[in-house]
Design a protein around this motif. Structure first.
Motif, PDB file in Angstrom:
ATOM      1  N   SER A 213      -6.480  -2.514  -8.754  1.00  0.00           N
ATOM      2  CA  SER A 213      -6.778  -3.712  -8.262  1.00  0.00           C
ATOM      3  C   SER A 213      -7.807  -4.565  -9.385  1.00  0.00           C
ATOM      4  N   PHE A 214      -7.871  -3.248 -11.016  1.00  0.00           N
ATOM      5  CA  PHE A 214      -8.291  -3.783 -12.479  1.00  0.00           C
ATOM      6  C   PHE A 214      -7.605  -5.048 -13.351  1.00  0.00           C
ATOM      7  N   TYR A 215      -5.873  -5.097 -13.377  1.00  0.00           N
ATOM      8  CA  TYR A 215      -5.813  -6.020 -13.932  1.00  0.00           C
ATOM      9  C   TYR A 215      -5.339  -7.139 -12.655  1.00  0.00           C
ATOM     10  N   ALA A 216      -5.311  -8.393 -13.376  1.00  0.00           N
ATOM     11  CA  ALA A 216      -5.295  -9.229 -12.571  1.00  0.00           C
ATOM     12  C   ALA A 216      -3.364  -9.800 -11.954  1.00  0.00           C
TER      13      ALA A 216
ATOM     14  N   GLU B  36       1.332   9.668  -5.541  1.00  0.00           N
ATOM     15  CA  GLU B  36       2.007  11.033  -4.498  1.00  0.00           C
ATOM     16  C   GLU B  36       2.723  11.054  -5.604  1.00  0.00           C
TER      17      GLU B  36
ATOM     18  N   PRO C  36      -4.874  10.847  -7.740  1.00  0.00           N
ATOM     19  CA  PRO C  36      -5.557  10.786  -6.918  1.00  0.00           C
ATOM     20  C   PRO C  36      -4.618   9.102  -6.411  1.00  0.00           C
ATOM     21  N   GLU C  37      -5.432   9.033  -4.876  1.00  0.00           N
ATOM     22  CA  GLU C  37      -4.624   7.292  -4.785  1.00  0.00           C
ATOM     23  C   GLU C  37      -5.634   6.065  -5.574  1.00  0.00           C
ATOM     24  N   ALA C  38      -6.951   6.925  -4.487  1.00  0.00           N
ATOM     25  CA  ALA C  38      -8.116   5.757  -5.049  1.00  0.00           C
ATOM     26  C   ALA C  38      -7.920   5.498  -7.635  1.00  0.00           C
TER      27      ALA C  38
ATOM     28  N   TYR D 149      -5.538   2.127  -6.740  1.00  0.00           N
ATOM     29  CA  TYR D 149      -5.828   1.476  -6.667  1.00  0.00           C
ATOM     30  C   TYR D 149      -6.888   0.980  -7.457  1.00  0.00           C
ATOM     31  N   GLY D 150      -7.767   1.605  -7.784  1.00  0.00           N
ATOM     32  CA  GLY D 150      -8.191   1.300  -9.605  1.00  0.00           C
ATOM     33  C   GLY D 150      -7.933   0.524 -10.105  1.00  0.00           C
TER      34      GLY D 150
ATOM     35  N   GLU E 239       0.816  -0.910   0.042  1.00  0.00           N
ATOM     36  CA  GLU E 239       0.075   0.367  -0.174  1.00  0.00           C
ATOM     37  C   GLU E 239       1.027   0.906  -0.192  1.00  0.00           C
TER      38      GLU E 239
END
Lengths: 163, 594
Positions: free
Chosen positions: A70-73, A56, A61-63, A66-67, A48
């Motif tokens: 997490s989208f890619y396997a 940064e 944005p961190e979101a 992460y988006g 994380e």
């Protein structure tokens, strides 16, 4: 596939490692995926703090970081083991008893799918097919194909593994 | 803007080049069902409800993302369209756990309304019954993934209108989930608690914790009022039921805040657990005891007028909060200034606006090409200003100069940051805009420069005068922030903003109303003031030390007017009646003068 595992936990070494990767790329949104790939290649997974550092540095944005991750396997959020265990769940293996093989591997290693043993020796994943259906049921352990598995063979394979 | 002409449902309609088909339909009052569409943020076309038929097109297309073209022939209703829309709805319903009877949003849900509209009496697809998390970590809002339709309204509003970028989507396909930052619980995320996401959620996925399950839309009344928490006076809608205010919503029709509110305005003013003063109190034999209004007013008058008789008008003081309405302030002056001739009448937080420069609205900020933010932590004290500044910088490429301490986020967006303590801001601003400086050149080049200045800054006109040498057509504009809801109105009434109770005052009346911040500052002076009367909504240490206590309504119970930071008059309207023993403050004070 052998993966270089960084000493994590202290946080500081990975920060400079991520910093070195960031320095190679332009600080632009478009560099996000190559950077994440390199970070994972270096650290074995995406901690994380590393994602926050990338966010940064790129001004993304961190979101969103992460988006994307997490989208890619291909991206993982937990440390990977030194030896990876891929249990095949393809059609031929399934028919050949893959569920029993998987259950036995879980039992032997004491971990579930996507997890690593506490000593980070092994990590476990399932795959859809490894392309050697004639050898079903099979698994790949530390880069080596283990053919025509039975629960007994699995026990032998992981003999002496500390749980 | 060139005009284009389309045929929609066989009717000739006009639009403008750059419009989407949906926009043209909206202009011509042609209904197209939507779910993910939300005015003010970019279109994503995820929900597929707005599909229409364009002649010559290969398939049905989304009206919200398809640019309208001159001569286009469009159908918004047909059997094929209806059938696809209904199938889409059925897929949405089957994908998550949409059980309306248990949902907080039932009756005020866009998904439910669309299902009724499309006659969705059954779902042909098997329900997936996914196990979904409920995030109730946040004190004011909750996220129920079971109700989420993945429309991304909240994500877009959080990023584009608020500038917080706290929300995003994680995973992919059917696994997709709304997530804050790196998947943290909302309370641990970068969420600024403005509640905009809750207000735009079309279903019950994001909901207000305080008002949840306390009444359906049809059971509630809605009153338009203005927020008194700071001098912006944002337009709000107060949603109430059975004599209680359930929640505060931003008024989307307001061109200023446009539905956005800050944490303080939307949540904090309602969520305190403070004990109300519910009836007049008079000190009898050393103890505060309940009294009738007549008794309390007589005791107040006796205490004040005895001090005036003994020590002259200068022995009497009245201090209000600059949050009080114009009407209450006028009534206060009526008794203390006009009748008793006291020189000690003030309002804490009163602040006049700098003369000579047009006031900047929030819309001006959003459209500015250069913003100079000086001396105010806009993130902490005026979040809605922070949102507007973020929007100008991120969405429209405005340049931002920060002098002093702004919110961390705005500092990151700034092209120039001049650190300065709160007492050095004026000097830093003067240096920044000194002749020949780089920033002055920047200001001179700007077509729409806006100065946003915080309350402690008094030397703005000086800095502005330097900037204004290049002024044109009413620019640069100034938004001078002020601490209280009616700071401007109190200053216009001639009340002193730094009011304290002067030496030699023997009797004081403190009109705090629902401004609890101001009372504590009089605690050290309590013993010097002989007779103390307090008008307050909530119990507090000073209330316990007073000789006479008058109960006051809170802002959601009051009617009246205030003057906001831009000099515009805004209205307070009562959403609920005050508790039985509480009377309107202006009426009470007017009674004193008689």
């Amino acid at each position: 596939m052998a993966v270089e595992i960084a000493a994590t936990g202290s946080g500081a070494p990975s920060e400079s490692q991520v910093g070195a990767i960031l320095a190679k790329h332009p600080a632009e949104r478009s560099a996000l995926i190559p950077i994440l790939q390199e970070v994972q290649a270096k650290l074995g997974y995406l901690p994380e703090e590393a994602m926050c550092q990338v966010a940064e540095a790129l001004g993304v944005p961190e979101a969103n970081v992460y988006g994307v991750a997490s989208f890619y396997a291909q991206f993982r959020f937990a440390p990977i083991g030194r030896k990876q265990v891929h249990v095949c769940r393809g059609t031929a293996c399934h028919v050949g008893g893959a569920p029993k093989i998987l259950a036995e591997v879980k039992e032997r290693l004491g971990i579930g799918e996507g997890e690593s043993t506490p000593d980070r020796e092994y990590s476990l994943e399932t795959v859809a097919c490894i392309g050697c259906c004639a050898l079903a049921p099979c698994a790949v352990v530390d880069g080596k194909v283990e053919a025509k598995l039975t629960p007994k063979k699995v026990r032998e394979l992981f003999q002496g593994v500390q749980r | 803007m060139s005009e284009i002409s389309l045929t929609i449902n066989g009717k000739q309609v006009k639009g403008e080049r750059g419009d989407t088909i949906l926009k043209v339909c909206e202009r011509s009052d042609i209904y197209v069902p939507t779910l993910c569409h939300y005015g003010g943020v970019h279109e994503v076309g995820t929900c597929r409800m707005c599909v229409v038929e364009v002649q010559g097109g290969r398939a049905l297309t989304t009206a919200c993302t398809t640019p309208a073209e001159d001569g286009m022939i469009v159908k918004t209703e047909s059997d094929a369209i209806q059938s696809l829309r209904r199938a889409t709805l059925e897929l949405l319903f089957s994908e998550r756990n949409h059980y309306c009877m248990f949902c907080e949003a039932s009756g005020d849900c866009e998904l439910q309304a669309l299902a009724y509209r499309h006659g969705m009496d059954s779902v042909r697809y098997p329900n997936l019954y996914p196990k979904m998390e409920l995030d109730t970590s946040h004190p004011y809002l909750a996220l129920d993934q079971n109700r989420c339709v993945l429309c991304r309204r909240c994500v877009r509003v959080c990023a584009e209108l608020v500038g917080a970028h706290s929300l995003g989507m994680r995973e992919r396909g059917i696994e997709t989930l709304l997530a804050a930052d790196g998947g943290e619980p909302l309370s641990a995320s970068s969420c600024v608690s403005c509640g905009a996401c809750v207000q735009v959620c079309p279903t019950g996925a994001l909901f207000d914790r305080r008002s949840a399950y306390r009444g359906r839309e049809k059971d509630c009344t809605t009153v338009k009022s203005s927020c008194p928490e700071c001098a912006l006076g944002c337009a709000v809608e107060l949603v109430a039921r059975s004599g209680q205010v359930l929640r505060v919503e931003g008024d989307v029709e307001s061109p200023e805040n446009g539905g956005l509110l800050c944490r303080r305005g939307r949540y904090e003013s309602l969520n305190g657990h403070r004990e109300r003063v519910l009836q007049p109190l008079v000190r009898k034999g050393g103890e505060l005891a309940s009294a009738s209004w007549d008794e309390a007013l007589a005791a107040l008058r006796a205490g004040i007028e005895a001090a005036a008789a003994a020590g002259g008008a200068g022995a009497v003081a009245a201090v209000a909060s600059a949050r009080a309405s114009n009407e209450a302030l006028a009534a206060l002056r009526g008794y203390f200034q006009q009748k008793l001739d006291s020189p000690n009448v003030g309002a804490i937080g009163a602040a006049a606006s700098p003369d000579g420069y047009p006031a900047a609205t929030l819309q001006d900020i959003r459209q500015a090409d250069l913003i100079i933010l000086a001396g105010e932590d806009a993130g902490a004290n005026h979040q809605v200003v922070e949102f507007a500044v973020s929007q100008a910088v991120e969405q429209h490429g405005a340049a931002l100069i920060v002098v002093g301490s702004a919110a961390r986020r705005l500092q990151k967006q700034a092209c120039v940051v001049v650190p300065a303590g709160s007492d050095e801001v004026a000097r830093a601003l003067a240096t920044l805009t000194a002749a020949g400086s780089e920033s002055l050149k920047r200001i001179a080049c700007a077509e729409r420069a806006v100065f946003v200045v915080g309350a402690p800054v008094t030397a703005v006109p000086q800095a502005l005068a330097a900037a204004a040498q290049s002024a044109r057509d009413g620019w640069p504009r100034v938004l001078a922030l002020a601490p209280k809801g009616n700071s401007r109105g109190a200053a216009q009434a001639g009340l002193n903003g730094g009011a304290s109770v002067a030496k030699g005052v023997k009797a004081a009346f403190i009109m705090a109303g629902d401004d609890t911040e101001m009372l504590d500052r009089f605690l050290p002076q309590r013993d010097e003031i002989g007779f103390l009367a307090v008008q307050a909504s909530y119990r507090s240490p000073l209330v316990e030390m007073a000789d006479v206590v008058l109960p006051a309504p809170v802002w959601t119970e009051k009617a009246g007017t205030m003057v906001n930071a831009q000099g515009r008059e805004v209205s307070l309207r009562p959403a609920v009646a005050p508790p039985a023993g509480v009377r309107d403050e202006a009426d009470v004070l007017a009674a004193l003068s008689q």
